[in-house]
Design an enzyme around this catalytic site. Structure first.
Site, PDB file in Angstrom:
ATOM      1  N   LYS A 116      -9.025  32.648  25.525  1.00  9.19           N
ATOM      2  CA  LYS A 116      -8.091  31.826  26.834  1.00  9.19           C
ATOM      3  C   LYS A 116      -7.790  32.819  27.842  1.00  9.19           C
ATOM      4  O   LYS A 116      -7.698  32.656  29.016  1.00  9.19           O
ATOM      5  CB  LYS A 116      -6.945  31.140  25.880  1.00  9.19           C
ATOM      6  N   LYS A 201       5.094  31.706  31.811  1.00 11.11           N
ATOM      7  CA  LYS A 201       6.056  30.997  32.246  1.00 11.11           C
ATOM      8  C   LYS A 201       5.908  29.629  31.364  1.00 11.11           C
ATOM      9  O   LYS A 201       4.979  29.026  31.295  1.00 11.11           O
ATOM     10  CB  LYS A 201       6.387  30.705  33.597  1.00 11.11           C
ATOM     11  N   ILE A 203       6.350  25.767  31.184  1.00 12.42           N
ATOM     12  CA  ILE A 203       6.617  24.470  31.863  1.00 12.42           C
ATOM     13  C   ILE A 203       7.353  23.679  31.173  1.00 12.42           C
ATOM     14  O   ILE A 203       6.446  23.174  30.039  1.00 12.42           O
ATOM     15  CB  ILE A 203       5.070  24.203  32.443  1.00 12.42           C
ATOM     16  N   HIS A 208      -0.350  16.452  30.613  1.00 16.70           N
ATOM     17  CA  HIS A 208      -1.671  16.788  30.438  1.00 16.70           C
ATOM     18  C   HIS A 208      -2.727  16.181  31.214  1.00 16.70           C
ATOM     19  O   HIS A 208      -2.917  14.938  30.834  1.00 16.70           O
ATOM     20  CB  HIS A 208      -2.011  16.920  28.745  1.00 16.70           C
ATOM     21  N   LYS A 237      -4.520  14.008  20.444  1.00 15.15           N
ATOM     22  CA  LYS A 237      -4.347  12.959  21.384  1.00 15.15           C
ATOM     23  C   LYS A 237      -4.421  11.542  20.518  1.00 15.15           C
ATOM     24  O   LYS A 237      -5.191  11.283  19.764  1.00 15.15           O
ATOM     25  CB  LYS A 237      -5.642  12.795  22.580  1.00 15.15           C
ATOM     26  N   GLU A 275      -8.890  21.327  32.018  1.00 15.49           N
ATOM     27  CA  GLU A 275      -7.651  20.940  31.526  1.00 15.49           C
ATOM     28  C   GLU A 275      -6.424  21.635  32.528  1.00 15.49           C
ATOM     29  O   GLU A 275      -6.473  22.804  32.529  1.00 15.49           O
ATOM     30  CB  GLU A 275      -7.319  21.174  30.144  1.00 15.49           C
ATOM     31  N   ARG A 292     -17.680  20.943  26.237  1.00 12.41           N
ATOM     32  CA  ARG A 292     -18.262  19.938  25.578  1.00 12.41           C
ATOM     33  C   ARG A 292     -18.191  18.430  25.870  1.00 12.41           C
ATOM     34  O   ARG A 292     -17.244  18.455  26.789  1.00 12.41           O
ATOM     35  CB  ARG A 292     -17.766  19.889  23.818  1.00 12.41           C
ATOM     36  N   ARG A 336      -6.953   5.430  20.283  1.00  9.67           N
ATOM     37  CA  ARG A 336      -7.793   6.133  19.088  1.00  9.67           C
ATOM     38  C   ARG A 336      -7.222   5.357  17.824  1.00  9.67           C
ATOM     39  O   ARG A 336      -6.040   5.569  17.390  1.00  9.67           O
ATOM     40  CB  ARG A 336      -7.385   7.600  18.807  1.00  9.67           C
TER      41      ARG A 336
HETATM   42  C1  MV4 Z   1       1.795  25.336  27.724  1.00 16.63           C
HETATM   43  C2  MV4 Z   1       3.136  24.330  27.868  1.00 16.63           C
HETATM   44  C3  MV4 Z   1       4.107  24.689  28.487  1.00 16.63           C
HETATM   45  N1  MV4 Z   1       3.887  25.863  29.245  1.00 16.63           N
HETATM   46  N2  MV4 Z   1       1.818  26.391  28.726  1.00 16.63           N
HETATM   47  C4  MV4 Z   1      -0.449  23.055  24.187  1.00 16.63           C
HETATM   48  C5  MV4 Z   1      -1.951  23.659  23.721  1.00 16.63           C
HETATM   49  C6  MV4 Z   1      -2.548  24.330  24.423  1.00 16.63           C
HETATM   50  N3  MV4 Z   1      -3.546  23.747  24.964  1.00 16.63           N
HETATM   51  C7  MV4 Z   1      -1.418  24.650  25.649  1.00 16.63           C
HETATM   52  N4  MV4 Z   1      -0.290  24.002  25.359  1.00 16.63           N
HETATM   53  C8  MV4 Z   1       0.618  24.032  26.137  1.00 16.63           C
HETATM   54  N5  MV4 Z   1       0.662  25.099  26.847  1.00 16.63           N
HETATM   55  C9  MV4 Z   1       3.069  26.657  29.231  1.00 16.63           C
HETATM   56  N6  MV4 Z   1       3.031  27.611  30.166  1.00 16.63           N
HETATM   57  C10 MV4 Z   1       2.858  23.275  26.935  1.00 16.63           C
HETATM   58  C11 MV4 Z   1       1.986  23.107  26.135  1.00 16.63           C
HETATM   59  C12 MV4 Z   1       1.807  22.089  25.293  1.00 16.63           C
HETATM   60  C13 MV4 Z   1       1.120  20.874  25.388  1.00 16.63           C
HETATM   61  C14 MV4 Z   1       0.158  20.926  26.367  1.00 16.63           C
HETATM   62  C15 MV4 Z   1      -0.759  19.746  26.635  1.00 16.63           C
HETATM   63  C16 MV4 Z   1      -0.603  18.605  25.786  1.00 16.63           C
HETATM   64  C17 MV4 Z   1       0.307  18.472  24.943  1.00 16.63           C
HETATM   65  C18 MV4 Z   1       1.431  19.705  24.560  1.00 16.63           C
HETATM   66  C19 MV4 Z   1       2.262  19.514  23.388  1.00 16.63           C
HETATM   67  C20 MV4 Z   1       3.023  20.725  23.338  1.00 16.63           C
HETATM   68  C21 MV4 Z   1       2.975  21.949  24.275  1.00 16.63           C
END
Ligand code: MV4
Length: 448
Positions: A116, A201, A203, A208, A237, A275, A292, A336
């Site tokens: 990542k 940072k 967010i 999403h 999801k 994403e 994928r 789903r």
């Molecule tokens: C974040 C975030 C807030 N700020 N990054 C969750 C899994 C991974 N793919 C990255 N994720 C997140 N990254 C920053 N800088 C919040 C999440 C996150 C989240 C992101 C997408 C969908 C659902 C989520 C649930 C909790 C946290």
């Protein structure tokens, strides 16, 4: 074009791929574990090969057995679906060695997006917006605290090998940094055998939103618009839709262009998803790239009238993409349906389906491998069906979904149908007013 494709997967996605192959005049080989003898993917394929006992590691993740099945049946390509071996660089490379086309990303592409921190570096270098934070991996806790003070709290520590939210910690102040660092590293080492961490940072309250892309073997990439996947629970999801209720034409243009820029930079071939996290001001930031086909691909198919599996097969066989751009004309929502009890913390509920009635009618699509009498095995993912509804507007799609859910009968096991019916009553969901935090405060109430 391929003559015979082996589908290295099970369940609804195996069936989904078989259906498109049939329409394209391509022969299919199903593989199955002994728990899946009675599954529809076995029945609908031209040939079927048993690849081992129920545990995934002995069957759907068993590379030698799958390659043997492909050799035995003379398959010229393998479609991995999602999950299992779909993002396994070693498997992609082994297929190539054996002269079997892997319908998915190359080993290099999988590796470059699988780490990542380096995926983020790659995207940043390509001009895709990324979240302010560390450059690459953190050297030690001291450097982490320094960067946190520079960008300001709250911050989030992320495992470079991460996935499914594991090895991730929010940090709100200096005093909490070291504990978060230690526990995230420990969790990451245990889960992935890699404790590399990077910092961003945090967010707050993001959405999403992901962009579907497809690239051909000639370096051309196009985007197929977005999906909103903000309704998640513990990084699973539950509902996805296209277009995003938060989208504007301008934001779509900018996010689409960014996704194309990123995918082009890695010479991305095949279907992929970029994403993004989108904040309340509509700033968007690269999060991850999935190499994928995804579970929620049907909502995109429905809004742009496009068979993504067919396109995957075409680009894998060397056919160039048209390169035209796509704007959604319709609205689609996917629920789903999982074999889980929504009244008991979504606890898995495997077992025999005694009664089954699938909804139908205008604007309703059901992708499922189950039927009355089917036994849901306890060994795999609990998703047993996807209900996709499409209409001209979001409101109409929601009404169709409510109607279709109320027709859906699945008895003998618990399912998430009552959850979806309740969600559709929520005024904020109904209004398109939700973020990734939505499920933290959603209450399903009591049964009946
Ligand atoms: C974040 C975030 C807030 N700020 N990054 C969750 C899994 C991974 N793919 C990255 N994720 C997140 N990254 C920053 N800088 C919040 C999440 C996150 C989240 C992101 C997408 C969908 C659902 C989520 C649930 C909790 C946290």
């Amino acid at each position: 074009m391929f003559k015979k494709i082996l589908i290295a997967n099970r369940g609804e996605i195996a069936l989904r791929i078989i259906r498109t192959c049939k329409e394209m005049g391509i022969k299919t080989v199903a593989v199955y574990s002994t728990a899946d003898r009675e599954s529809l993917h076995v029945r609908f394929a031209d040939e079927a090969v048993c690849i081992g006992p129920p545990p995934s590691k002995d069957s759907y993740l068993n590379i030698p057995n799958i390659i043997s099945a492909a050799e035995l049946t003379n398959a010229d390509a393998i479609h991995p679906g999602y999950g299992f071996l779909s993002e396994n660089a070693k498997f992609s490379a082994i297929c190539e060695e054996y002269g079997i086309k892997f319908i998915g990303a190359t080993a290099d592409q999988i590796n470059s997006m699988g780490d990542k921190a380096s995926a983020k570096d790659t995207m940043k270098a390509a001009g895709v917006p990324t979240i302010p934070g560390s450059e690459g991996l953190l050297k030690d806790v001291k450097q982490g605290i320094e960067i946190a003070n520079k960008i300001g709290y709250p911050v989030i520590l992320k495992a470079t090998a991460g996935g499914g939210g594991r090895g991730m910690r929010q940090v709100w102040k200096d005093g909490d940094f070291e504990d978060a660092w230690n526990s995230a590293r420990q969790e990451s080492a245990a889960a992935f055998g890699n404790d590399g961490m990077y910092l961003e940072k945090y967010i707050e309250d993001p959405r999403h939103i992901e962009i579907q892309v497809i690239g051909d073997q000639f370096g051309k990439v196009c985007h197929l618009s977005e999906r909103d996947c903000s309704i998640q629970r513990r990084h699973q999801k539950l509902v996805e839709e296209a277009p995003s209720p938060f989208m504007t034409p301008d934001l779509r243009e900018r996010m689409g262009a960014a996704a194309i820029k990123g995918a082009t930079a890695v010479k991305y071939e095949g279907a992929g998803t970029v994403e993004f996290l989108v904040d309340k001001h509509r700033n968007f930031y690269f999060m991850e790239m999935n190499t994928r086909i995804q579970v929620e691909h049907p909502v995109t198919e429905e809004v742009i009238n496009f068979d993504l599996i067919k396109e995957q097969i075409k680009v894998a066989s060397g056919i160039p993409i048209s390169g035209k751009s796509y704007t959604p004309e319709m609205h689609a929502i996917e629920c789903r349906i999982n074999a889980e009890d929504p009244y008991n913390n979504f606890r898995p509920s495997p077992g025999k389906i005694t009664h089954f009635h699938s909804p139908g009618g205008h604007g309703v699509r059901v992708d499922t491998h189950v039927y009355a009498g089917y036994n849901v095995p306890p060994n795999y993912d609990s998703m047993i069906a996807k209900l996709i509804c499409v209409a001209q507007t979001r409101d109409e799609a929601l009404c169709t979904m409510e109607r279709a859910l109320s027709e859906f009968v699945i008895e003998g096991i618990k399912t998430t149908i009552p959850f979806h019916l309740k969600l559709l009553q929520d005024p904020n969901f109904r209004a398109g007013n939700f973020t990734t935090k939505f499920m933290e405060s959603f209450e399903i109430g009591s049964e009946e």
